[in-house]
Design a protein around this motif. Structure first.
Motif, PDB file in Angstrom:
ATOM      1  N   UNK A 290     -14.541 -31.407 -27.508  1.00  0.00           N
ATOM      2  CA  UNK A 290     -13.648 -32.517 -27.202  1.00  0.00           C
ATOM      3  C   UNK A 290     -13.570 -33.461 -28.406  1.00  0.00           C
ATOM      4  N   UNK A 291     -12.409 -33.541 -29.039  1.00  0.00           N
ATOM      5  CA  UNK A 291     -12.219 -34.381 -30.219  1.00  0.00           C
ATOM      6  C   UNK A 291     -11.695 -35.747 -29.777  1.00  0.00           C
ATOM      7  N   UNK A 292     -12.612 -36.668 -29.487  1.00  0.00           N
ATOM      8  CA  UNK A 292     -12.192 -37.947 -28.918  1.00  0.00           C
ATOM      9  C   UNK A 292     -11.444 -38.817 -29.928  1.00  0.00           C
ATOM     10  N   UNK A 293     -11.639 -38.544 -31.233  1.00  0.00           N
ATOM     11  CA  UNK A 293     -10.914 -39.329 -32.236  1.00  0.00           C
ATOM     12  C   UNK A 293      -9.407 -39.197 -32.066  1.00  0.00           C
ATOM     13  N   UNK A 294      -8.971 -38.049 -31.547  1.00  0.00           N
ATOM     14  CA  UNK A 294      -7.537 -37.818 -31.338  1.00  0.00           C
ATOM     15  C   UNK A 294      -6.977 -38.809 -30.327  1.00  0.00           C
TER      16      UNK A 294
END
Length: 369
Positions: free
Chosen positions: A50-54
């Motif tokens: 899960x790339x939360x920065x996106x």
């Protein structure tokens, strides 16, 4: 996005509502085993995939549990997801940017949502909403879901394959209730229905999910297909005595079919590849713990199947046969208990990630975004 095809009919077979002795609320311990077994893998998927920065600087994070049914299992699963996402933000040094969480609980419109929300945790740290509708069509706005979760729901087809209900078809399923020990034509009918349904499923999810959003699926695996088929075939052999007694008509039994299909990860990956809107990030076995008290298994299985199948059986045969049918079913389980307890309960967990699609330059995605 293309206009929705309103001619498509999705059958609805929700779990038994209420909180009575035959309800799903009181008879979903086997599904709870899948939720518990998935927790560690869910944590791993969120931590690594899960790339939360996106999603930054969004101030909200939306979770959807599709096919939630009723009872506490869904709230345990959501709490697991919530804690893992929160931990991800903290581990990235983004504690001050942890968003508000909104959880959507989805199932058929005839699901018992009133009962579903009764055990909603009072100390939860998320907002909650119910969203009725079949998950084989779009149920959320475009780009609105960060994390979609399906626990032991996707094995339900949108409908019984049409060909197996036609007495003139080579795929007619006379006298059987499922595709176990069936002809090649009948098996192909189930496979075709599954493939069509999964195409619809992925086309519905693609516009709903934000770029980088995850979809986690848990479903009964082919590792336990023979055990699962035996459970379903025991249902058939319980109907036969009622037919012989004249309690149910033979033609009714001939036309009864269960819209359940146990897919393999390979079948799922083939559909995902054709669709093109998602990448497969993880495929894993879920080793579900067996019930320790084996003497309780026949009643447990009979209650489990009744909670899941009662609506389907009641619609086709009427309510009058249900008690006698499941008394016979429990007796059949007792007769086959050694085979049942020797079975290995393995489900699968699959993690998909929504790809970023530029429709002007990328024609690999077949979805109408």
């Amino acid at each position: 996005m293309a206009a929705e095809n309103t001619n498509i009919v999705f059958e609805a077979h929700p779990m038994k509502g209420g909180d009575g002795p035959n309800s799903y609320m009181k008879n979903s311990i086997l599904q709870r085993g899948s939720v518990d077994a998935a927790k560690e893998l869910l944590n791993k998927a969120i931590a690594e995939k899960l790339d939360i920065e996106i999603f930054l600087p969004s101030k909200s994070f939306h979770i959807a549990d599709l096919g939630c049914s009723t009872g506490p299992n869904t709230f345990s699963a959501v709490e697991n997801i919530f804690e893992a996402v929160e931990s991800k933000y903290q581990s990235q040094g983004l504690k001050s940017q942890i968003p508000e969480f909104l959880v959507f609980f989805n199932d058929h419109i005839s699901n018992d949502f009133n009962m579903h929300f009764q055990p909603l945790p009072q100390n939860r740290r998320y907002h909650a909403a119910g969203v009725p509708g079949s998950f084989y069509k779009q149920v959320f706005p475009n780009s609105s879901i960060n994390f979609a979760y399906f626990s032991t729901a996707i094995q339900w087809l949108s409908r019984v394959p049409t060909a197996i209900e036609d007495s003139t078809s080579p795929a007619w399923n006379k006298g059987c209730v499922h595709y176990s020990n069936a002809t090649n034509e009948l098996i192909r009918a189930y496979e075709t229905q599954y493939s069509d349904d999964m195409e619809s499923f992925l086309q519905a999810r693609a516009p709903e999910n934000v770029y980088g959003g995850l979809i986690v699926l848990t479903f009964p695996g082919r590792h336990i297909l023979m055990l699962r088929q035996m459970w379903l075939e025991l249902n058939k052999t319980s109907l036969v005595p009622l037919c012989m007694q004249g309690v149910v008509r033979e033609e009714k039994v001939n036309l009864f079919n269960i819209p359940v299909y146990s897919m393999s990860p390979k079948e799922l990956s083939d559909v995902v590849e054709r669709n093109g809107c998602f990448s497969i990030e993880m495929v894993a076995d879920l080793l579900v713990s067996q019930v320790e008290d084996t003497s309780s298994m026949p009643k447990l299985i009979a209650s489990h199947i009744r909670a899941g199948m009662e609506g389907l059986l009641k619609q086709h045969f009427g309510e009058e046969i249900l008690d006698e049918l499941f008394d016979l079913y429990q007796k059949k389980c007792e007769d086959h208990i050694s085979t049942i307890i020797s079975g290995k309960a393995v489900n699968f967990l699959v993690v998909l990630k929504t790809r970023k699609i530029d429709l002007k330059h990328d024609d690999s995605c077949t979805c109408d975004l």
